[in-house]
Design an enzyme around this catalytic site. Structure first.
Site, PDB file in Angstrom:
ATOM      1  N   PHE A   1      48.517 -34.460  71.063  1.00 40.66           N
ATOM      2  CA  PHE A   1      48.698 -34.733  72.492  1.00 40.66           C
ATOM      3  C   PHE A   1      47.831 -33.843  73.368  1.00 40.66           C
ATOM      4  O   PHE A   1      47.467 -34.193  74.481  1.00 40.66           O
ATOM      5  CB  PHE A   1      50.164 -34.526  72.874  1.00 40.66           C
ATOM      6  N   GLY A   2      47.535 -32.608  72.904  1.00 41.83           N
ATOM      7  CA  GLY A   2      46.839 -31.633  73.727  1.00 41.83           C
ATOM      8  C   GLY A   2      47.212 -30.213  73.339  1.00 41.83           C
ATOM      9  O   GLY A   2      47.383 -29.913  72.161  1.00 41.83           O
TER      10      GLY A   2
ATOM     11  N   GLY B   1      50.000 -23.244  71.184  1.00 38.64           N
ATOM     12  CA  GLY B   1      50.140 -24.395  70.291  1.00 38.64           C
ATOM     13  C   GLY B   1      49.161 -25.489  70.645  1.00 38.64           C
ATOM     14  O   GLY B   1      48.636 -25.542  71.759  1.00 38.64           O
TER      15      GLY B   1
ATOM     16  N   VAL C   1      49.557 -26.412  74.286  1.00 32.57           N
ATOM     17  CA  VAL C   1      50.693 -25.788  74.958  1.00 32.57           C
ATOM     18  C   VAL C   1      50.291 -24.376  75.342  1.00 32.57           C
ATOM     19  O   VAL C   1      49.802 -23.609  74.505  1.00 32.57           O
ATOM     20  CB  VAL C   1      51.946 -25.745  74.061  1.00 32.57           C
TER      21      VAL C   1
ATOM     22  N   GLY D   1      48.321 -29.827  69.464  1.00 25.39           N
ATOM     23  CA  GLY D   1      48.634 -31.006  68.662  1.00 25.39           C
ATOM     24  C   GLY D   1      47.778 -32.167  69.081  1.00 25.39           C
ATOM     25  O   GLY D   1      46.815 -32.011  69.847  1.00 25.39           O
TER      26      GLY D   1
ATOM     27  N   LYS E   1      52.797 -27.940  78.815  1.00 22.12           N
ATOM     28  CA  LYS E   1      52.195 -28.950  77.943  1.00 22.12           C
ATOM     29  C   LYS E   1      51.035 -29.601  78.693  1.00 22.12           C
ATOM     30  O   LYS E   1      51.239 -30.214  79.739  1.00 22.12           O
ATOM     31  CB  LYS E   1      53.245 -29.991  77.557  1.00 22.12           C
TER      32      LYS E   1
ATOM     33  N   ASP F   1      60.758 -38.956  67.318  1.00 24.22           N
ATOM     34  CA  ASP F   1      59.731 -38.027  66.821  1.00 24.22           C
ATOM     35  C   ASP F   1      60.357 -36.752  66.264  1.00 24.22           C
ATOM     36  O   ASP F   1      59.808 -35.661  66.423  1.00 24.22           O
ATOM     37  CB  ASP F   1      58.744 -37.686  67.944  1.00 24.22           C
TER      38      ASP F   1
END
Length: 280
Positions: free
Chosen positions: A17-18, A13, A20, A15, A35, A129
């Site tokens: 943020f970074g 994954g 996964v 996103g 993460k 969120d």
């Protein structure tokens, strides 16, 4: 990622943020989700860790919250380790071409989310969120619709919620956020309601492309905010104006058609069926 403990098996994954990564925990012989942050601002990452340490006190299985395992830095990159889960609610519905879930399935997921948010309320944490991507199925084959809440990167203690701050994904954002009213755990309850609608209709109940169209849709479906909410709201004048003749607040829309032209079919059906009324 970490030569002494975690071996990267795959990236599963990505996103804002970074990334996964699916990793093997060499110490425990189990798969974990790692993460890996893009943003290496220590204060931001330390804030997330502080929230996770507080959430760790909750039983992750009884309270339907992802199990937090570890945090470390590798090459000055912040990494967080969690239990490995199955797939997100978004991915599940995407695989089924966004077919609505059954009432029994919606009831099950909703109940589990309410348990999770009740637990967070008890320790004074707002998630802020909630969206289908942050609701993970644990093991859909063996335990259908058993879910857990994930991603506390934007979570905050209730005492730090400030009037006027922008939180939550646009389509799941509570009225008090957009109006600029005092904030509490109730914003997460609004998010749960939006998730219920997403599961029932297979699409978002409120538009996310424009905050003004979002407010118009709220008015269409739920009615006009009362005068106290509007006069108190820090951002109210973005959406409403005072009508001196009528001695009341009215929204800034010129025509209903301007809303319907960009509305998804769901909103059009509600409006044209006459089940909801526009308040001017």
């Amino acid at each position: 990622i970490c030569k002494t403990r975690y071996r990267v098996m795959d990236f599963i994954g990505e996103g804002s943020f970074g990334k996964v990564a699916q990793c093997l925990d060499l110490n425990m012989g189990r798969r974990v989700a790692l993460k890996i942050h893009k943003n290496n601002k220590h204060m931001v990452n330390e804030s997330e860790v502080a929230i996770l340490e507080k959430v760790r006190a909750l039983d992750p299985d009884q309270n339907n919250i992802v199990k937090y395992i570890d945090n470390f830095r590798f090459n000055d990159i912040s990494c967080l380790a969690f239990e490995m889960l199955d797939r997100s609610l978004w991915k599940l519905m995407e695989m089924d071409k966004f077919e609505p879930l059954s009432l029994a399935e919606i009831r099950s997921v909703t109940y589990q989310l309410l348990v999770a948010f009740e637990a967070l309320k008890n320790i004074g944490i707002m998630h802020t969120d909630l969206k289908p991507d942050n609701i993970m199925l644990v093991n859909h084959r063996d335990h259908p619709f058993k879910v857990k809440l994930i991603d506390f990167g934007l979570a905050l203690p209730v005492r730090k919620a400030k009037v006027g701050m922008t939180i939550q994904p646009a389509a799941y954002r509570a009225l008090e956020v957009n109006l600029g009213l005092p904030l509490s755990e109730s914003v997460d309850m609004w998010g749960v309601g939006c998730i219920m609608a997403f599961m029932y209709f297979g699409m978002n109940l409120f538009p996310s492309s424009c905050a003004y169209k979002w407010m118009k849709t709220v008015i269409c479906l739920l009615g006009h905010p009362n005068d106290f909410q509007i006069t108190t709201g820090k951002h109210s004048l973005i959406y409403f104006t005072w009508d001196e003749c009528a001695q009341r607040f009215t929204d800034l829309a010129k025509t209903l058609e301007s809303l319907l032209s960009d509305c998804p079919p769901l909103y059009c059906m509600y409006l044209l069926a006459g089940t909801m009324t526009m308040v001017y």
